[in-house]
Design an enzyme around this catalytic site. Structure first.
Site, PDB file in Angstrom:
ATOM      1  N   ASP A  10     -10.862 -26.799 -30.374  1.00  0.00           N
ATOM      2  CA  ASP A  10     -10.034 -28.031 -30.032  1.00  0.00           C
ATOM      3  C   ASP A  10      -9.777 -28.542 -31.394  1.00  0.00           C
ATOM      4  O   ASP A  10      -9.996 -29.973 -31.248  1.00  0.00           O
ATOM      5  CB  ASP A  10     -11.085 -28.782 -28.966  1.00  0.00           C
ATOM      6  CG  ASP A  10     -12.524 -29.240 -29.675  1.00  0.00           C
ATOM      7  OD1 ASP A  10     -12.996 -28.530 -30.657  1.00  0.00           O
ATOM      8  OD2 ASP A  10     -12.923 -30.163 -29.326  1.00  0.00           O
ATOM      9  N   ASP A  14     -13.035 -31.440 -38.146  1.00  0.00           N
ATOM     10  CA  ASP A  14     -14.165 -30.584 -38.632  1.00  0.00           C
ATOM     11  C   ASP A  14     -13.957 -29.118 -38.100  1.00  0.00           C
ATOM     12  O   ASP A  14     -14.099 -28.241 -38.778  1.00  0.00           O
ATOM     13  CB  ASP A  14     -15.321 -30.989 -38.196  1.00  0.00           C
ATOM     14  CG  ASP A  14     -15.627 -30.866 -36.475  1.00  0.00           C
ATOM     15  OD1 ASP A  14     -14.710 -31.394 -35.891  1.00  0.00           O
ATOM     16  OD2 ASP A  14     -16.825 -30.498 -36.195  1.00  0.00           O
ATOM     17  N   ASN A 163     -24.295 -37.117 -29.531  1.00  0.00           N
ATOM     18  CA  ASN A 163     -23.302 -37.932 -30.126  1.00  0.00           C
ATOM     19  C   ASN A 163     -22.038 -38.571 -29.120  1.00  0.00           C
ATOM     20  O   ASN A 163     -21.111 -39.107 -29.449  1.00  0.00           O
ATOM     21  CB  ASN A 163     -22.538 -37.186 -31.187  1.00  0.00           C
ATOM     22  CG  ASN A 163     -21.820 -35.913 -30.892  1.00  0.00           C
ATOM     23  OD1 ASN A 163     -21.883 -35.605 -29.526  1.00  0.00           O
ATOM     24  ND2 ASN A 163     -21.235 -35.123 -31.667  1.00  0.00           N
ATOM     25  N   GLU A 169     -23.927 -33.799 -26.518  1.00  0.00           N
ATOM     26  CA  GLU A 169     -23.214 -33.511 -27.621  1.00  0.00           C
ATOM     27  C   GLU A 169     -21.792 -33.150 -26.992  1.00  0.00           C
ATOM     28  O   GLU A 169     -21.793 -32.750 -25.932  1.00  0.00           O
ATOM     29  CB  GLU A 169     -23.780 -32.167 -28.394  1.00  0.00           C
ATOM     30  CG  GLU A 169     -22.924 -31.686 -29.376  1.00  0.00           C
ATOM     31  CD  GLU A 169     -21.770 -30.905 -29.016  1.00  0.00           C
ATOM     32  OE1 GLU A 169     -20.641 -30.914 -29.576  1.00  0.00           O
ATOM     33  OE2 GLU A 169     -21.680 -30.219 -27.791  1.00  0.00           O
ATOM     34  N   HIS A 245     -19.943 -30.168 -38.676  1.00  0.00           N
ATOM     35  CA  HIS A 245     -20.473 -29.497 -37.208  1.00  0.00           C
ATOM     36  C   HIS A 245     -19.988 -28.044 -37.203  1.00  0.00           C
ATOM     37  O   HIS A 245     -20.411 -26.941 -37.325  1.00  0.00           O
ATOM     38  CB  HIS A 245     -19.820 -30.139 -35.884  1.00  0.00           C
ATOM     39  CG  HIS A 245     -20.461 -31.661 -35.969  1.00  0.00           C
ATOM     40  ND1 HIS A 245     -21.681 -31.944 -35.782  1.00  0.00           N
ATOM     41  CD2 HIS A 245     -19.717 -32.811 -35.932  1.00  0.00           C
ATOM     42  CE1 HIS A 245     -21.707 -33.159 -35.614  1.00  0.00           C
ATOM     43  NE2 HIS A 245     -20.827 -33.681 -35.649  1.00  0.00           N
TER      44      HIS A 245
HETATM   45  C1  BDR Z   1     -18.300 -31.278 -31.837  1.00  0.00           C
HETATM   46  O1  BDR Z   1     -17.411 -32.021 -31.112  1.00  0.00           O
HETATM   47  C2  BDR Z   1     -16.301 -32.270 -31.558  1.00  0.00           C
HETATM   48  O2  BDR Z   1     -15.944 -33.663 -31.810  1.00  0.00           O
HETATM   49  C3  BDR Z   1     -16.210 -31.532 -33.020  1.00  0.00           C
HETATM   50  O3  BDR Z   1     -14.950 -31.065 -33.505  1.00  0.00           O
HETATM   51  C4  BDR Z   1     -17.470 -30.487 -32.867  1.00  0.00           C
HETATM   52  O4  BDR Z   1     -16.863 -29.181 -32.363  1.00  0.00           O
HETATM   53  C5  BDR Z   1     -19.376 -32.066 -32.298  1.00  0.00           C
HETATM   54  O5  BDR Z   1     -20.072 -32.541 -31.287  1.00  0.00           O
HETATM   55 CA    CA Z   2     -14.427 -28.896 -32.418  1.00  0.00          CA
END
Ligand code: BDR
Ligand code: CA
Length: 315
Positions: A10, A14, A163, A169, A245
Site C-alpha cells: 500500500d 516505509d 498504532n 496495528e 516497519h
Molecule cells: C504498517 O502500516 C502502514 O502505515 C505502514 O506502511 C506499515 O505497513 C505499520 O503499522
Molecule cells: Ca505498508
C-alpha cells in the site's frame, strides 16, 4: 540463485523504503509488485510504486499491477496524516521529473495467482499492506496459493500497544477479515508485527548524513519523501526519525535470521467493538496441532538488520 519475490504494497513512505531495499538486494528477484488500498487510495499507491521504480533506473522494471480499492467488507480507512495525502510525503510530483506515469495493469489477484502457479515453492510473497489482495487470491484459487513457499506479512501487535487505536496495528485494522483469512489459511506465513518493527528507527540525522555522502538522485529523493513521515513521528513519538516497519519484512525475505520467531495460532478480531484488527495469540502454550499456526517474529537482531538495510540502500 536470487529468490523470486512478489511484493504486495500500500506504497506509503516505509513501503517505498522497503521497495528500494528489495530492488537493490541481489538475493531477491522481484517478479511483480501489486498494490492495495491502505495508507492511501490504491491508485496513489500504484503511482508511488512507479515513482520509486523511476528513482532506480533499473535495466528491467518488475511489472506493476493495481489491486483492491477497498478492504473485503469495510470502507477504506487510510493514513494521510502519516504518509501524506499522496502517500509519499506530498512530494511525489516533484520526484517524477515531469515524465508522467509508467505502465501498469489492474488485475492484482490474477497476477498473484499466476506467480504462485509459475514459481511454486520458490516464490516468497512479501505483503506490506492490508492483506486484501492476498485473501482475494486465496478465495479465488486456493490451489494456486498452496504452492507458495512463504508469505511474509507486516502486521499485528502482540505484546505492545497498537498504532491504530490502543490494540490494533494499521494493516490488520484496515482489513481484519483479510488478515484473519490469510493467518488461518494454513499457508506458510511469517508475521512481522509492531513488536519487532517498532524497535527499528531510522533517525533523521543519520539519513541526512548518509544521503549527503551518497549524493545520488535516489538519496536526494529519500531525504524529501521521508520528511513529513519523520515529522509525524517527532510529534507523536518524540524522536526525529521514522519506524522501519516494512523494510523489516523485506529483510526477513533476504535473511530470515534477522528475526527469531515463535509458532502460534493467531486470531484476528473482526467482531470487537473496541478491538477491531487486534491480534490475539496464546504464547504460553505449545501450538495445538489441530489449529492452524503461523510463525510470529518476537525478537529482532538490530545489527544484522541495519547492516543489511544500509548496505543495500547506500551501496
Ligand atoms: C504498517 O502500516 C502502514 O502505515 C505502514 O506502511 C506499515 O505497513 C505499520 O503499522
Ligand atoms: Ca505498508
Amino acid at each position: 540463485m536470487p529468490r523470486p519475490v512478489l511484493i504486495d504494497t500500500d506504497a506509503g513512505v516505509d513501503d517505498a523504503l522497503a521497495l528500494l531495499f528489495a530492488l537493490q538486494s541481489p538475493e531477491l528477484s522481484i517478479k511483480a509488485i501489486t498494490t492495495v488500498a491502505g495508507n492511501v487510495g490504491v491508485h496513489d499507491c500504484t503511482l508511488n510504486v512507479l515513482t520509486v521504480l523511476r528513482l532506480l533506473d533499473l535495466p528491467a522494471s518488475p511489472e506493476v499491477t493495481e489491486g483492491a480499492r477497498k478492504p473485503l467488507r469495510r470502507s477504506l480507512f487510510s493514513a494521510p496524516e502519516v504518509h501524506g495525502t499522496d502517500g509519499l510525503g506530498n512530494v511525489r510530483r516533484s520526484l517524477w521529473g515531469g515524465r508522467g506515469e509508467g505502465p501498469f495493469r489492474r488485475d492484482a489477484v490474477n497476477v498473484i495467482i499466476d506467480r504462485c502457479l509459475h514459481f511454486g515453492r520458490k516464490l516468497t510473497i512479501v505483503a506490506i499492506g492490508p492483506l486484501t489482495n492476498i485473501a482475494r487470491a486465496w478465495n479465488k484459487n486456493p490451489g494456486a496459493l498452496k504452492r507458495v513457499g512463504r508469505i511474509i506479512t507486516m502486521g499485528g501487535a502482540f505484546r505492545v500497544p497498537g498504532n491504530t487505536g490502543p490494540v490494533a496495528e494499521f494493516n490488520y485494522y484496515v482489513d481484519p477479515e483479510a488478515a484473519a483469512i490469510v493467518l488461518n489459511s494454513g499457508l506458510p506465513v511469517t508475521v512481522v508485527p509492531l513488536d519487532v518493527t517498532q524497535e527499528l528507527v531510522l533517525m533523521r540525522t543519520e539519513l541526512e548524513v548518509r544521503a549527503q555522502r551518497k549524493s545520488s538522485r535516489m538519496a536526494q529523493a529519500l531525504v524529501k519523501f521521508t520528511k513529513s513521515y519523520m515529522q509525524y513521528h517527532s510529534a507523536t513519538e518524540g524522536f526525529s526519525g521514522g519506524y522501519l516497519h516494512d523494510p523489516l519484512a523485506v529483510a526477513v525475505a533476504i535473511d530470515p535470521a534477522c528475526v527469531q520467531t515463535e509458532r502460534v495460532h493467531v486470531d484476528v478480531e473482526c467482531a470487537g467493538r473496541f478491538t477491531r484488527g487486534m491480534t490475539v495469540a496464546d504464547f504460553r502454550r505449545k501450538p495445538d496441532r489441530k489449529r492452524v499456526s503461523v510463525d510470529v517474529a518476537t525478537t529482532v537482531d538490530h545489527n544484522r538488520f541495519f547492516k543489511l538495510f544500509h548496505g543495500r540502500l547506500w551501496g
